[in-house]
Write a protein that holds these residues in place. Structure first.
Motif, PDB file in Angstrom:
ATOM      1  N   CYS A  98      53.652  50.513 116.579  1.00  0.00           N
ATOM      2  CA  CYS A  98      53.097  51.061 116.068  1.00  0.00           C
ATOM      3  C   CYS A  98      51.403  51.223 115.925  1.00  0.00           C
ATOM      4  CB  CYS A  98      53.418  50.995 114.627  1.00  0.00           C
ATOM      5  SG  CYS A  98      53.030  52.159 113.252  1.00  0.00           S
ATOM      6  N   VAL A  99      50.691  51.998 116.098  1.00  0.00           N
ATOM      7  CA  VAL A  99      49.018  52.165 115.393  1.00  0.00           C
ATOM      8  C   VAL A  99      48.413  52.970 114.421  1.00  0.00           C
ATOM      9  CG1 VAL A  99      48.943  52.502 117.786  1.00  0.00           C
ATOM     10  CG2 VAL A  99      48.965  54.693 117.031  1.00  0.00           C
ATOM     11  N   ALA A 100      50.099  53.130 113.626  1.00  0.00           N
ATOM     12  CA  ALA A 100      49.642  53.504 111.850  1.00  0.00           C
ATOM     13  C   ALA A 100      48.583  54.955 111.768  1.00  0.00           C
ATOM     14  CB  ALA A 100      49.304  52.404 111.022  1.00  0.00           C
ATOM     15  N   CYS A 101      49.533  55.571 112.534  1.00  0.00           N
ATOM     16  CA  CYS A 101      48.955  57.243 112.648  1.00  0.00           C
ATOM     17  C   CYS A 101      49.706  57.945 111.771  1.00  0.00           C
ATOM     18  CB  CYS A 101      49.130  57.973 113.304  1.00  0.00           C
ATOM     19  SG  CYS A 101      50.669  58.389 114.038  1.00  0.00           S
ATOM     20  N   TYR A 102      50.711  57.590 110.822  1.00  0.00           N
ATOM     21  CA  TYR A 102      51.644  58.442 110.119  1.00  0.00           C
ATOM     22  C   TYR A 102      52.199  59.446 110.337  1.00  0.00           C
ATOM     23  CZ  TYR A 102      48.197  54.440 107.436  1.00  0.00           C
ATOM     24  OH  TYR A 102      48.384  52.919 107.427  1.00  0.00           O
ATOM     25  N   THR A 103      51.740  59.881 111.507  1.00  0.00           N
ATOM     26  CA  THR A 103      52.761  61.026 111.740  1.00  0.00           C
ATOM     27  C   THR A 103      53.914  61.209 111.458  1.00  0.00           C
ATOM     28  OG1 THR A 103      51.354  61.425 113.779  1.00  0.00           O
ATOM     29  CG2 THR A 103      53.374  62.346 113.859  1.00  0.00           C
ATOM     30  N   VAL A 157      55.160  59.340 109.020  1.00  0.00           N
ATOM     31  CA  VAL A 157      55.006  59.508 107.403  1.00  0.00           C
ATOM     32  C   VAL A 157      54.850  61.322 106.772  1.00  0.00           C
ATOM     33  CG1 VAL A 157      53.937  58.879 105.282  1.00  0.00           C
ATOM     34  CG2 VAL A 157      54.154  57.473 106.725  1.00  0.00           C
ATOM     35  N   GLY A 158      54.513  61.960 107.600  1.00  0.00           N
ATOM     36  CA  GLY A 158      53.973  63.020 107.098  1.00  0.00           C
ATOM     37  C   GLY A 158      54.882  64.174 107.875  1.00  0.00           C
ATOM     38  N   PHE A 159      55.571  63.468 108.645  1.00  0.00           N
ATOM     39  CA  PHE A 159      56.920  64.646 109.300  1.00  0.00           C
ATOM     40  C   PHE A 159      58.004  64.424 108.942  1.00  0.00           C
ATOM     41  CE2 PHE A 159      54.983  67.384 112.868  1.00  0.00           C
ATOM     42  CZ  PHE A 159      53.610  67.524 112.556  1.00  0.00           C
ATOM     43  N   HIS A 212      60.948  62.908 102.920  1.00  0.00           N
ATOM     44  CA  HIS A 212      59.916  62.169 102.714  1.00  0.00           C
ATOM     45  C   HIS A 212      60.261  60.439 102.341  1.00  0.00           C
ATOM     46  CE1 HIS A 212      56.775  64.948 100.310  1.00  0.00           C
ATOM     47  NE2 HIS A 212      58.075  65.915 101.731  1.00  0.00           N
ATOM     48  N   ARG A 260      55.172  54.398 102.892  1.00  0.00           N
ATOM     49  CA  ARG A 260      53.448  53.607 102.564  1.00  0.00           C
ATOM     50  C   ARG A 260      52.593  53.315 102.491  1.00  0.00           C
ATOM     51  NH1 ARG A 260      48.995  55.747 102.335  1.00  0.00           N
ATOM     52  NH2 ARG A 260      47.961  54.066 102.969  1.00  0.00           N
ATOM     53  N   PRO A 270      49.557  51.378  99.712  1.00  0.00           N
ATOM     54  CA  PRO A 270      48.285  51.403  99.772  1.00  0.00           C
ATOM     55  C   PRO A 270      47.596  49.873 101.146  1.00  0.00           C
ATOM     56  CG  PRO A 270      48.086  52.044  97.962  1.00  0.00           C
ATOM     57  CD  PRO A 270      49.496  52.114  98.221  1.00  0.00           C
ATOM     58  N   LEU A 306      49.187  48.121 106.703  1.00  0.00           N
ATOM     59  CA  LEU A 306      48.772  49.519 107.275  1.00  0.00           C
ATOM     60  C   LEU A 306      49.981  49.596 107.759  1.00  0.00           C
ATOM     61  CD1 LEU A 306      46.529  50.155 109.096  1.00  0.00           C
ATOM     62  CD2 LEU A 306      47.271  48.266 110.706  1.00  0.00           C
ATOM     63  N   LEU A 307      50.787  49.367 108.268  1.00  0.00           N
ATOM     64  CA  LEU A 307      52.219  49.684 108.378  1.00  0.00           C
ATOM     65  C   LEU A 307      53.176  50.441 108.133  1.00  0.00           C
ATOM     66  CD1 LEU A 307      53.121  47.294 111.338  1.00  0.00           C
ATOM     67  CD2 LEU A 307      51.778  49.305 112.085  1.00  0.00           C
ATOM     68  N   THR A 314      43.255  56.986 113.142  1.00  0.00           N
ATOM     69  CA  THR A 314      44.924  57.177 114.138  1.00  0.00           C
ATOM     70  C   THR A 314      45.370  58.422 112.817  1.00  0.00           C
ATOM     71  OG1 THR A 314      45.983  55.669 113.369  1.00  0.00           O
ATOM     72  CG2 THR A 314      44.894  55.434 115.515  1.00  0.00           C
ATOM     73  N   GLN A 315      44.846  58.622 111.151  1.00  0.00           N
ATOM     74  CA  GLN A 315      45.607  59.152 111.087  1.00  0.00           C
ATOM     75  C   GLN A 315      45.812  61.058 110.822  1.00  0.00           C
ATOM     76  OE1 GLN A 315      43.454  56.913 109.675  1.00  0.00           O
ATOM     77  NE2 GLN A 315      45.442  54.863 110.380  1.00  0.00           N
ATOM     78  N   VAL A 354      45.473  48.919 120.162  1.00  0.00           N
ATOM     79  CA  VAL A 354      44.809  50.157 119.084  1.00  0.00           C
ATOM     80  C   VAL A 354      45.498  49.965 117.814  1.00  0.00           C
ATOM     81  CG1 VAL A 354      44.318  51.986 118.728  1.00  0.00           C
ATOM     82  CG2 VAL A 354      43.587  50.909 120.963  1.00  0.00           C
ATOM     83  N   LYS A 355      44.989  49.789 116.719  1.00  0.00           N
ATOM     84  CA  LYS A 355      45.852  50.158 115.306  1.00  0.00           C
ATOM     85  C   LYS A 355      45.035  50.440 114.564  1.00  0.00           C
ATOM     86  CE  LYS A 355      49.001  47.388 115.986  1.00  0.00           C
ATOM     87  NZ  LYS A 355      50.489  47.435 115.594  1.00  0.00           N
ATOM     88  N   GLU A 364      42.403  54.033 101.802  1.00  0.00           N
ATOM     89  CA  GLU A 364      43.269  55.077 101.565  1.00  0.00           C
ATOM     90  C   GLU A 364      43.205  56.294 101.955  1.00  0.00           C
ATOM     91  OE1 GLU A 364      46.205  53.759 101.262  1.00  0.00           O
ATOM     92  OE2 GLU A 364      47.078  55.379  99.982  1.00  0.00           O
ATOM     93  N   VAL A 374      47.630  61.560 105.873  1.00  0.00           N
ATOM     94  CA  VAL A 374      49.558  62.221 105.963  1.00  0.00           C
ATOM     95  C   VAL A 374      49.596  63.557 105.033  1.00  0.00           C
ATOM     96  CG1 VAL A 374      51.673  61.671 104.329  1.00  0.00           C
ATOM     97  CG2 VAL A 374      49.694  60.079 105.986  1.00  0.00           C
ATOM     98  N   HIS A 409      49.069  66.187 108.123  1.00  0.00           N
ATOM     99  CA  HIS A 409      49.653  65.985 109.007  1.00  0.00           C
ATOM    100  C   HIS A 409      51.981  66.737 108.306  1.00  0.00           C
ATOM    101  CE1 HIS A 409      49.128  62.924 111.407  1.00  0.00           C
ATOM    102  NE2 HIS A 409      48.854  62.386 110.907  1.00  0.00           N
ATOM    103  N   ARG A 410      51.477  66.856 107.043  1.00  0.00           N
ATOM    104  CA  ARG A 410      52.443  67.390 106.196  1.00  0.00           C
ATOM    105  C   ARG A 410      52.879  69.263 106.224  1.00  0.00           C
ATOM    106  NH1 ARG A 410      55.835  64.228 103.724  1.00  0.00           N
ATOM    107  NH2 ARG A 410      54.952  62.172 102.363  1.00  0.00           N
ATOM    108  N   ARG A 437      53.680  70.342 109.270  1.00  0.00           N
ATOM    109  CA  ARG A 437      55.516  69.750 109.994  1.00  0.00           C
ATOM    110  C   ARG A 437      55.787  71.709 109.059  1.00  0.00           C
ATOM    111  NH1 ARG A 437      60.503  66.917 110.778  1.00  0.00           N
ATOM    112  NH2 ARG A 437      61.237  68.696 110.317  1.00  0.00           N
TER     113      ARG A 437
END
Lengths: 140, 750
Positions: free
Chosen positions: A85-90, A92-94, A98, A102, A104, A107-108, B121-122, B274-275, B285, B292, B295-296, B299
């Motif tokens: 996992c690279v913590a992109c949060y796709t 989470v958002g997708f 809900h 995640r 604060p 990271l993951l 990446t976010q 990569v992270k 944050e 996010v 992303h929402r 979607r």
């Protein structure tokens, strides 16, 4: 596949319980004292209605993950590979429910793994791990 | 429109291909033998480091002739004035070259710089690199914004840019190991050039395990870059699900030609681990929450807006056709009855769905679609089953409709070969459109093309022409020089009227137009020809705002847009962002906001994330100033290299109005109405020639007026030169900058 399911007739959304499910998930799964870190959320809304945010293992997150870090195990439960996992949060958002979480401090992202710890903790016996058909992958 | 379902059964196979998108022809090479032929000619150690608030504070300079490898400091002044990405590239290049430097001089450089935001990446579209060099086509700096993993991996290895100078005497590659801290220059005599093979081969060669392949990115060109001026660079990433490499392109301006002229075969980087927090922003944050949120938004809204996740940018093919903006037959027309054969529903079926197609982690817009299971019908890889990246809108327009080709499989094959041969799809599209119109009008014929029947729609001849470029033979050698040089060659040989060739040759500053028909969009005419690098829509893509959404109704609106948007879009290239997630998705309430065409909430997103990275707050004005510094610096750089004046912002008439009788007659009602409404004349009392002449006078006249207005808004002189006051105001009034502009500034402007 295994999923966490709720009987909305039994759950009282914290009116007469201490959110034992969330506390157990946070402490036993994530090793922390903060119930807001749990992978399920039980809420009593201002209008008096209750809301449960649970992962139903639909697998949408598996499809959208760009790092291929999510996959189903033999029981059909969607698991996160923390190394990949690279913590992109796709995810989470997708997540339409809900339910991919995640916070604060970490990271993951994280999610329900249908382990059943919350089931055992619920004083109302409102939660259960049940079998459900694995849905076909969707185009998202 | 014809039956949109005609030929649909041809595509049933691709539904099946979806379930097996890993199927393709495997190319087997004796990797051990190839590797054994490598000769290490230089190895340097460095200390890998992570960026702090988006910056590593150093760049990497490599001279492949002298084998000098050194680190370049990134100073506070560099950060403040040039920000990163394109800014850093231009600044490094400025110091490397002289006014007399041309693309193939050893001092010319290729600078790759990811920008301070690149690698997060976010937020979708945050993995870009910007490549800068002196272009073989334009002789001025070219900048090209490219995805793929190279830029972020370079930064996470410890460098804000990679600057390559000199020319090698032998075929070499550069390998940067960002984990072990080594930079190697190796002779590599045996590897093939074509990118779909080379990038895969080198990914396998330099990965330490199968799992390690995602940590490798390769920059490469291809065999056609060796024999043309239109070479481009491929930036790879490893697609885990497909089990193959994917390619994104730094396409415009011929940087791949420079790369190959330096005898660079590839640059390989490896950086495991990569992270999402490696940029070490001041406020992670805010970036996470903003990501996010988008992303929402994607979607919930992408399926009812642009459908980027399914079709990529090709979703606009039929929209462009409906608004008469799709380039058809060298920009003669804006629509075609057969457009449905290359419309988005085809690409929806033809691209593999149910997978993730971002060209960097976290890009949930995922427009880097992949069309799997293409069996090639021509060329050296005939019979092989391959994966094609895209096609994007530009490729459908350029390789398809602009050449009169409405065969989806042919478009895919053209797209595949452009990529692997290392030539720009947009450039190739406009080149082929030009030579096909020359063929239509008798400027070219079978004898002059060496037997190639370049009739509209002849995709086999189009592909053969491309194979000739790759082989370095035949008419392909002429086509590979680009439209600007071809115009002069054809005129010198007495093959055609020079005036006609000037009118129909869709180039400006030496660069070919990208794929939008701008005749009825004055704003886009300026958006093309008043660019710094040449007519590429990434600087000012105003055609949609102007023609589809009608958001620029007045002359002043257009001039203002040609001030604001080039600066706004420059900012993406300074920071390492992709611009697509800015306006190819809009918040649900965007229409309620002031100036909705600017997508205000998304502008706020970017400003918030920029501030969160740097630990400060910036306003729209700050952002515009950041961009204006680099934009004006690039304009001065152009002047320094011999262009950058008003005469160089002149547009070919084909981009402004109807050149030929048939063009006029095809839209006669519209043009006649404009004669009445705009010119106050009576078209019924005019011959066709008189009506065409009236249009030419009106259209070129308003373009000149727009030029005046835009230059004034940009604080440039009527000759297009940034004024002394403007340079001082922006803080780029360095002595060497003033020295360039001084001869062009009349006393009033000094």
């Amino acid at each position: 596949m295994k999923t966490l399911q709720i009987d909305v007739g039994k759950c009282d959304y914290g009116r007469d319980c201490a959110h034992e499910c969330e506390a157990a998930c946070a402490s036993k799964v994530f090793k922390c004292d903060d119930p807001s870190r749990a992978a399920l959320r039980i809420r009593l809304l201002e209008n008096g209605e209750g809301r449960a945010i649970l992962c139903d293992q639909c697998g949408d997150c598996v499809i959208v993950c760009p790092a291929d870090a999510l996959s189903r195990n033999k029981q059909g439960v969607v698991l996160l590979n923390k190394k990949t996992c690279v913590a992109c949060y796709t995810c989470v958002g997708f997540c339409e429910k809900h339910a991919f979480e995640r916070n604060p401090e970490w990271l993951l992202p994280y999610k329900c793994i249908a382990c059943g710890i919350c089931v055992k903790a619920c004083p109302k016996a409102a939660l259960e791990i049940a079998e459900a058909p694995t849905p076909a992958p969707r185009i998202i | 429109m014809g039956n949109p379902y005609a030929g649909l059964t041809d595509y049933l196979a691709f539904h099946r291909a979806e379930t097996n998108y890993r199927y393709r022809t495997e190319n087997h090479f004796d990797v051990a033998k190839l590797r054994a032929a490598h000769r290490l000619i230089k190895e340097t150690a460095f200390t890998p480091s992570l960026p702090e608030r988006g910056y590593c504070y150093r760049g990497l300079y490599i001279n492949i002739d002298t084998l000098e490898v050194k680190e370049q400091p990134v100073t506070q002044e560099m950060k403040d004035i040039f920000i990163g990405g394109r800014g850093f590239g231009l600044w490094q290049l400025w110091h490397a070259v002289k006014p007399s430097t041309r693309w193939n001089d050893p001092e010319n450089e290729i600078v790759i710089s990811p920008g301070p935001m690149s690698g997060i990446t976010q937020y979708p579209g945050s993995g870009k690199s910007i490549v800068v060099s002196i272009s073989p086509q334009t002789d001025i700096p070219i900048d090209s914004n490219v995805g793929g993993y190279f830029g972020p991996l370079l930064k996470f290895s410890g460098y804000d840019f990679l600057e390559i100078q000199g020319k090698s005497k032998t075929e070499i590659l550069i390998f940067i190991d960002g984990e072990k801290g080594t930079i190697s220059i190796e002779e590599c005599p045996l590897e093939p050039l074509d990118s779909h093979i080379l990038a895969e081969l080198l990914t396998d060669m330099y990965a330490e395990s199968e799992e390690d392949r995602v940590n490798i990115s390769v920059v490469s060109a291809g065999s056609a870059a060796d024999h043309s001026l239109i070479g481009m660079l491929n930036f790879s990433w490893f697609d885990k699900r497909r089990g193959c490499i994917r390619l994104k392109q730094a396409g415009r301006g011929g940087i791949g030609t420079v790369f190959r002229d330096k005898r660079l075969k590839a640059i390989v980087i490896r950086r495991p681990g990569v992270k999402g927090d490696l940029n070490r922003p001041a406020d992670f944050e805010t970036i996470a929450k903003t990501g996010v949120k988008l992303h929402r938004e994607l979607r919930s809204l992408d399926p009812s807006q642009c459908v980027m996740r399914r079709n990529g940018t090709a979703h606009i093919v039929e929209i462009m056709d409906a608004y008469d903006l799709l380039p058809v037959m060298n920009f003669q027309y804006g629509s075609h009855p057969e457009t449905h054969k290359v419309a988005s529903y085809i690409w929806d079926m033809r691209c593999t769905q149910r997978t993730s197609d971002g060209c960097w982690y976290g890009c949930s817009m995922s427009c880097a679609k992949g069309a799997d299971g293409l069996t090639l019908r021509t060329g050296p890889y005939k019979g092989q089953v391959v994966t094609v990246d895209g096609p994007e809108y530009e490729n459908v327009g350029g390789l398809g409709s602009n050449a009169g080709i409405f065969d989806a499989e042919a478009v895919l094959e053209l797209n595949f070969y452009c990529d692997t041969y290392g030539i720009c799809t947009i450039t190739w599209g406009t080149i082929c459109a030009f030579v096909m119109e020359c063929y239509q009008r008798g400027v070219l014929n079978l004898e002059r093309t060496g037997g190639l029947d370049l009739s509209w729609g002849n995709w086999e001849a189009d592909l053969e022409l491309m194979h000739q470029v790759a082989r370095g033979e035949g008419f392909g050698l002429i086509a590979g020089l680009g439209v600007h040089k071809m115009k002069h060659i054809f005129a010198e040989r007495g093959w055609g009227d020079p005036g006609l060739l000037e009118d129909i040759g869709m180039e400006n500053k030496g660069l070919e137009y990208s794929q939008y028909l701008s005749k009825e969009s004055l704003a886009q005419q300026g958006g093309y020809a008043m660019t710094n690098k040449g007519p590429q829509h990434d600087e000012a893509w105003l055609i949609f705002m102007d023609m589809v959404n009608k958001q620029l109704p007045t002359f002043e609106d257009k001039a203002e847009a040609l001030y604001y948007f080039p600066l706004w879009r420059t900012w993406f290239g300074l920071n390492g962002w992709c611009k697509l997630p800015w306006n190819d998705i809009s918040p649900a309430d965007n229409h309620l906001r002031h100036e909705p065409h600017k997508i205000p909430e998304h502008v706020e997103n970017y400003l918030a994330m920029h501030g969160a990275m740097m630990g400060n707050e910036i306003t729209v004005e700050d952002m515009l100033n950041q961009s204006a510094r680099v934009y004006n610096f690039q304009r001065v750089f152009n002047i320094r290299m011999g262009k950058g004046l008003r005469i160089h912002d002149k547009a070919p008439y084909r981009s402004m109005g109807p050149v030929s009788r048939e063009e006029y007659l095809s839209r006669e009602e519209r043009y006649d109405k404009q004669i009445i409404d705009e010119m106050g004349l009576d078209p019924t009392k005019m011959t066709l020639e008189e009506r065409m002449a009236a249009h030419r006078a009106w259209r070129t006249g308003r373009y000149e007026k727009l030029t005046d207005a835009v230059y004034k808004r940009r604080s440039w002189t009527p000759n297009g030169v940034p004024t002394y006051d403007r340079l001082k105001e922006l803080g780029i009034d360095f002595p060497e900058v003033l020295e360039v502009v001084r001869p062009f500034l009349i006393p009033d402007h000094i």
